[in-house]
Design a protein around this motif. Structure first.
Motif, PDB file in Angstrom:
ATOM      1  N   VAL A 263     -22.086 -28.779   3.313  1.00  0.00           N
ATOM      2  CA  VAL A 263     -21.949 -29.004   1.873  1.00  0.00           C
ATOM      3  C   VAL A 263     -21.986 -27.648   1.173  1.00  0.00           C
ATOM      4  O   VAL A 263     -22.856 -26.817   1.466  1.00  0.00           O
ATOM      5  CB  VAL A 263     -23.094 -29.886   1.316  1.00  0.00           C
ATOM      6  CG1 VAL A 263     -22.939 -30.084  -0.192  1.00  0.00           C
ATOM      7  CG2 VAL A 263     -23.129 -31.247   2.015  1.00  0.00           C
ATOM      8  N   ALA A 264     -21.019 -27.417   0.253  1.00  0.00           N
ATOM      9  CA  ALA A 264     -21.072 -26.222  -0.595  1.00  0.00           C
ATOM     10  C   ALA A 264     -21.797 -26.599  -1.874  1.00  0.00           C
ATOM     11  O   ALA A 264     -21.417 -27.552  -2.559  1.00  0.00           O
ATOM     12  CB  ALA A 264     -19.671 -25.713  -0.906  1.00  0.00           C
ATOM     13  N   LEU A 265     -22.850 -25.855  -2.174  1.00  0.00           N
ATOM     14  CA  LEU A 265     -23.660 -26.138  -3.356  1.00  0.00           C
ATOM     15  C   LEU A 265     -23.060 -25.441  -4.583  1.00  0.00           C
ATOM     16  O   LEU A 265     -22.364 -24.444  -4.452  1.00  0.00           O
ATOM     17  CB  LEU A 265     -25.089 -25.632  -3.136  1.00  0.00           C
ATOM     18  CG  LEU A 265     -25.775 -25.985  -1.809  1.00  0.00           C
ATOM     19  CD1 LEU A 265     -27.183 -25.394  -1.776  1.00  0.00           C
ATOM     20  CD2 LEU A 265     -25.824 -27.493  -1.622  1.00  0.00           C
ATOM     21  N   VAL A 269     -18.164 -21.388  -3.544  1.00  0.00           N
ATOM     22  CA  VAL A 269     -17.577 -22.045  -2.381  1.00  0.00           C
ATOM     23  C   VAL A 269     -18.225 -21.588  -1.080  1.00  0.00           C
ATOM     24  O   VAL A 269     -18.156 -22.273  -0.063  1.00  0.00           O
ATOM     25  CB  VAL A 269     -16.062 -21.763  -2.359  1.00  0.00           C
ATOM     26  CG1 VAL A 269     -15.372 -22.596  -1.309  1.00  0.00           C
ATOM     27  CG2 VAL A 269     -15.458 -22.047  -3.712  1.00  0.00           C
ATOM     28  N   ASP A 270     -18.855 -20.414  -1.107  1.00  0.00           N
ATOM     29  CA  ASP A 270     -19.502 -19.940   0.119  1.00  0.00           C
ATOM     30  C   ASP A 270     -21.007 -20.219   0.126  1.00  0.00           C
ATOM     31  O   ASP A 270     -21.717 -19.775   1.019  1.00  0.00           O
ATOM     32  CB  ASP A 270     -19.241 -18.444   0.327  1.00  0.00           C
ATOM     33  CG  ASP A 270     -19.774 -17.576  -0.808  1.00  0.00           C
ATOM     34  OD1 ASP A 270     -20.174 -18.126  -1.856  1.00  0.00           O
ATOM     35  OD2 ASP A 270     -19.781 -16.349  -0.652  1.00  0.00           O
ATOM     36  N   ALA A 372     -12.796 -31.617  -2.938  1.00  0.00           N
ATOM     37  CA  ALA A 372     -11.905 -30.523  -3.334  1.00  0.00           C
ATOM     38  C   ALA A 372     -12.292 -29.214  -2.662  1.00  0.00           C
ATOM     39  O   ALA A 372     -13.093 -29.184  -1.711  1.00  0.00           O
ATOM     40  CB  ALA A 372     -11.920 -30.373  -4.854  1.00  0.00           C
ATOM     41  N   ASN A 373     -11.757 -28.143  -3.177  1.00  0.00           N
ATOM     42  CA  ASN A 373     -11.909 -26.839  -2.553  1.00  0.00           C
ATOM     43  C   ASN A 373     -12.676 -25.841  -3.412  1.00  0.00           C
ATOM     44  O   ASN A 373     -12.912 -24.722  -2.999  1.00  0.00           O
ATOM     45  CB  ASN A 373     -10.510 -26.284  -2.274  1.00  0.00           C
ATOM     46  CG  ASN A 373      -9.576 -26.572  -3.441  1.00  0.00           C
ATOM     47  OD1 ASN A 373      -9.898 -26.282  -4.585  1.00  0.00           O
ATOM     48  ND2 ASN A 373      -8.438 -27.191  -3.154  1.00  0.00           N
ATOM     49  N   ARG A 374     -13.014 -26.214  -4.629  1.00  0.00           N
ATOM     50  CA  ARG A 374     -13.651 -25.257  -5.536  1.00  0.00           C
ATOM     51  C   ARG A 374     -14.743 -25.936  -6.328  1.00  0.00           C
ATOM     52  O   ARG A 374     -14.534 -27.039  -6.846  1.00  0.00           O
ATOM     53  CB  ARG A 374     -12.623 -24.727  -6.538  1.00  0.00           C
ATOM     54  CG  ARG A 374     -12.263 -23.337  -6.274  1.00  0.00           C
ATOM     55  CD  ARG A 374     -11.162 -22.810  -7.140  1.00  0.00           C
ATOM     56  NE  ARG A 374     -10.450 -21.848  -6.338  1.00  0.00           N
ATOM     57  CZ  ARG A 374      -9.215 -21.458  -6.528  1.00  0.00           C
ATOM     58  NH1 ARG A 374      -8.522 -21.953  -7.512  1.00  0.00           N
ATOM     59  NH2 ARG A 374      -8.680 -20.585  -5.722  1.00  0.00           N
ATOM     60  N   ASN A 375     -15.894 -25.267  -6.426  1.00  0.00           N
ATOM     61  CA  ASN A 375     -17.012 -25.835  -7.187  1.00  0.00           C
ATOM     62  C   ASN A 375     -17.492 -24.871  -8.261  1.00  0.00           C
ATOM     63  O   ASN A 375     -18.663 -24.852  -8.605  1.00  0.00           O
ATOM     64  CB  ASN A 375     -18.159 -26.203  -6.248  1.00  0.00           C
ATOM     65  CG  ASN A 375     -18.634 -25.007  -5.428  1.00  0.00           C
ATOM     66  OD1 ASN A 375     -18.005 -23.958  -5.430  1.00  0.00           O
ATOM     67  ND2 ASN A 375     -19.743 -25.175  -4.733  1.00  0.00           N
ATOM     68  N   ILE A 387     -20.917 -29.371  -9.113  1.00  0.00           N
ATOM     69  CA  ILE A 387     -19.985 -29.855  -8.095  1.00  0.00           C
ATOM     70  C   ILE A 387     -20.484 -29.453  -6.707  1.00  0.00           C
ATOM     71  O   ILE A 387     -20.771 -28.270  -6.459  1.00  0.00           O
ATOM     72  CB  ILE A 387     -18.578 -29.264  -8.296  1.00  0.00           C
ATOM     73  CG1 ILE A 387     -18.074 -29.520  -9.726  1.00  0.00           C
ATOM     74  CG2 ILE A 387     -17.606 -29.833  -7.270  1.00  0.00           C
ATOM     75  CD1 ILE A 387     -16.811 -28.746 -10.080  1.00  0.00           C
ATOM     76  N   TYR A 388     -20.601 -30.439  -5.844  1.00  0.00           N
ATOM     77  CA  TYR A 388     -20.898 -30.204  -4.427  1.00  0.00           C
ATOM     78  C   TYR A 388     -19.628 -30.526  -3.641  1.00  0.00           C
ATOM     79  O   TYR A 388     -18.981 -31.538  -3.901  1.00  0.00           O
ATOM     80  CB  TYR A 388     -22.033 -31.127  -3.953  1.00  0.00           C
ATOM     81  CG  TYR A 388     -23.369 -30.791  -4.584  1.00  0.00           C
ATOM     82  CD1 TYR A 388     -23.674 -31.215  -5.875  1.00  0.00           C
ATOM     83  CD2 TYR A 388     -24.320 -30.058  -3.886  1.00  0.00           C
ATOM     84  CE1 TYR A 388     -24.891 -30.900  -6.460  1.00  0.00           C
ATOM     85  CE2 TYR A 388     -25.550 -29.746  -4.454  1.00  0.00           C
ATOM     86  CZ  TYR A 388     -25.830 -30.157  -5.739  1.00  0.00           C
ATOM     87  OH  TYR A 388     -27.035 -29.848  -6.314  1.00  0.00           O
TER      88      TYR A 388
END
Ligand code: SF4
Lengths: 410, 166
Positions: A263-265, A269-270, A372-375, A387-388
């Motif tokens: 999970v990206a917090l 994104v990293d 998605a790809n961006r938070n 967004i996670y």
């Protein structure tokens, strides 16, 4: 001297052998632009460059997907302007509802192995899924290609991502994509190409998930060698091959056997952790969609988890198919009906709420688990929303329980 | 005098102009009015023409949206200093003629709110009695900036920098 895939493709286009850090001027095979930027590209070409006709309409593709269908009088008028322009100039246009640009170009085989496919969109790295040199550019660069047929590119150095093993149950391509972001970091691939090795067994949708996120480490392109079963009907040109003598600036190794759901917090994104570190976090919206994870296979995975069940009353599940073909596939079997009976809200194919413009914009307090790809902060709406990022299986498990959930725990 | 606006690392283009404030969504608005509208309201309200941005690593990552650069250009940002820039942002800024400088000494020394004078022709940044030498632009970047951006360059020469004359 050996060459990476990026070096081979750019050498082929430049008509001479080029290597990392060389500058080349090339004629891209395809230049894609979408509704969000085509109006400003038209403006740059006409008012700033003083050019009335595109150099080669066959080189260009326009997809209306970012606000699809139009949400305001302003977007409706601009879409009409783009439609009229495309018709006058003889440019292929895929209208609202057809799907997300990166999905459509792969479905239509406009993006193909060995081709240079540039787009007015950073996720144009997606075309690397089929072994193309796919890269994003700004409006002015795209306007210049429209006017001249050409652009300049710096040949990128290449980072090799060497993957071993197979996904354990409950772990998927998205988890690998997020793991790569964690290992390389948000800037670790800046200006570089990423090449993925050890994944010839991967399906096309899985390759698309991973290549779409190459830009999240700053990469210019993220290229899969166009081989393996998934590419059987998309043959590579004979000059394109994995050169054992190629020069890589860096190699990272990832072992799938030990990979956990990731999970990206918020808000980077990293900022990636194993799911168990954040399990139990309540969310108010689950978003299943985008160029990264809006395909039939993603909806199918979610449906397998949601079959015969209902989502938590504490959240909304927004499903945005990546294209009308993917939607048709989901409705040809029981995928779509399972999602709808589970309480999903179906949004028309396109980008949906990915950029926070419509179809599920987040409010101040919203917490979204997204495929998605961006938070980035405020990406989907209110700057205080969160967004996670996770896989479709995690999204479905989370929709069921109301809080971030490991699909293997169900 | 120009004011220094300091930023950290990984400032993404969604922060510069959120997608909801794109020209596409607000066709009649000046995109300059949306510069850092949510991420840095003080910049949004108080930045003056000529002011300078000093950031750390990977400035401008994320979306390719050129309107993020356009917004900074409309606000007449004089130059942007950083340890590093994200690829697409670098290219967009160069194309629109905003000078980007990889200048570690400047980044390490400048404080939020410092008043300075940028002297690009002599490659220096002046703060009080101190002078900071600025790096040279790569050749192709210098050529593009000299003309004020890629559009004036291509209009003038009919080709891209480094492209052999046809
Ligand atoms: S789905 Fe999201 S990331 Fe993909 S092209 Fe659309 S807006 Fe961009």
């Amino acid at each position: 001297m050996g060459q990476t895939l990026a070096e081979q493709i750019l050498s082929h286009a430049a008509g001479r052998a080029v290597y990392a850090n060389d500058l080349v001027v090339v004629q891209p095979d395809v230049v894609m632009s979408h509704d969000s930027l085509s109006p400003s590209i038209i403006k740059v070409m006409k008012s700033e460059l003083g050019c009335e006709r595109v150099k080669d309409p066959n080189q260009l593709v326009i997809v209306l997907d970012h606000v699809s269908p139009a949400s305001t009088v302003g977007t409706a008028n601009q879409q009409n302007e783009v439609r009229k322009f495309a018709q006058e100039q003889g440019i292929r246009l895929f209208d609202v509802g057809r799907g997300i640009c990166h999905q459509v170009l792969v479905e239509e085989r406009i993006a193909a192995p060995g081709k240079i496919v540039l787009g007015s969109d950073s996720h144009s790295t997606s075309y690397g899924a089929v072994g193309a040199f796919g890269s994003g550019m700004g409006s002015t660069d795209v306007a210049l290609v429209w006017a001249t047929g050409r652009t300049w590119l710096r040949v990128p150095e290449t980072i090799r991502v060497a993957v071993n093993g197979r996904f354990p149950v409950g772990v998927e391509a998205k988890d690998l994509a997020l793991k790569i972001c964690q290992v390389l970091t948000i800037a670790g691939g800046n200006y570089a190409a990423v090449e993925y090795h050890g994944l010839d067994w991967l399906s096309l949708p899985e390759r698309q998930t991973i290549a779409s996120m190459a830009v999240e480490v700053g990469a210019k392109v993220g290229i899969f060698p166009p081989f393996g079963e998934a590419m059987a009907d998309r043959p590579a040109p004979d000059w394109l091959f994995v050169d054992p003598q190629a020069n890589y600036v860096r190699t990272i190794q990832i072992d799938l056997g030990s990979l956990q759901p990731q999970v990206a917090l918020p808000h980077a994104v990293d900022n990636v952790v194993d799911l168990d570190k954040i399990a139990g976090k309540p969310v108010s919206v689950v978003f299943l969609g985008t160029c990264t994870n809006g395909r039939y296979e993603d909806m199918r995975l979610a449906a397998d988890i949601l079959r015969g069940k209902h989502i938590s009353p504490n959240l909304r599940l927004l499903v945005t198919p990546a294209s009308n073909r993917e939607l048709a596939r989901a409705s040809a079997d029981d995928t779509l009906i399972i999602l709808l009976e589970a309480g999903a809200t179906l949004i028309s194919p396109g980008c949906g709420p990915c950029m926070g413009r419509h179809n599920g914009t987040l409010g101040d307090e919203d917490v979204c688990l997204s495929t998605a790809n961006r938070n980035f902060k405020g990406r989907m709406g209110a700057p205080t929303s969160q967004i996670y990022l996770a896989s479709p299986a995690v999204a479905a498990a989370t929709a069921l329980t109301g809080c971030i959930t490991d699909p293997r725990s169900l | 005098m120009a004011r220094i606006w300091k930023f950290g690392s990984d400032v993404d283009t969604d922060q510069m102009v959120p997608g909801r404030f794109a020209p596409y969504m607000r066709p009649d608005a000046d995109v300059g009015t949306a510069a850092f509208i949510e991420a840095r309201p003080d910049f949004n309200q108080n930045a003056r023409p000529g002011d300078l941005i000093v950031a750390e690593y990977n400035f401008g990552c994320g979306s390719s949206r050129e309107y993020a650069v356009e917004a900074l250009k409309r606000r007449q940002v004089g130059a942007i200093f950083a340890y590093s820039f994200a690829r697409i942002f670098f290219r967009n800024a160069l194309n629109l003629g905003i000078p980007l400088l990889v200048a570690p000494e400047v980044v390490a020394n400048m404080q939020e709110g410092d008043e300075v004078t940028l002297d690009l022709p002599n490659q220096q940044l002046i703060r009080g009695a101190q002078r900071f030498a600025l790096p040279e632009f790569p050749e192709f970047a210098r050529l593009i900036l000299q003309e004020g951006g890629i559009v004036p360059y291509v209009k003038k020469y009919g080709r891209f920098p480094g492209e052999e004359r046809a």
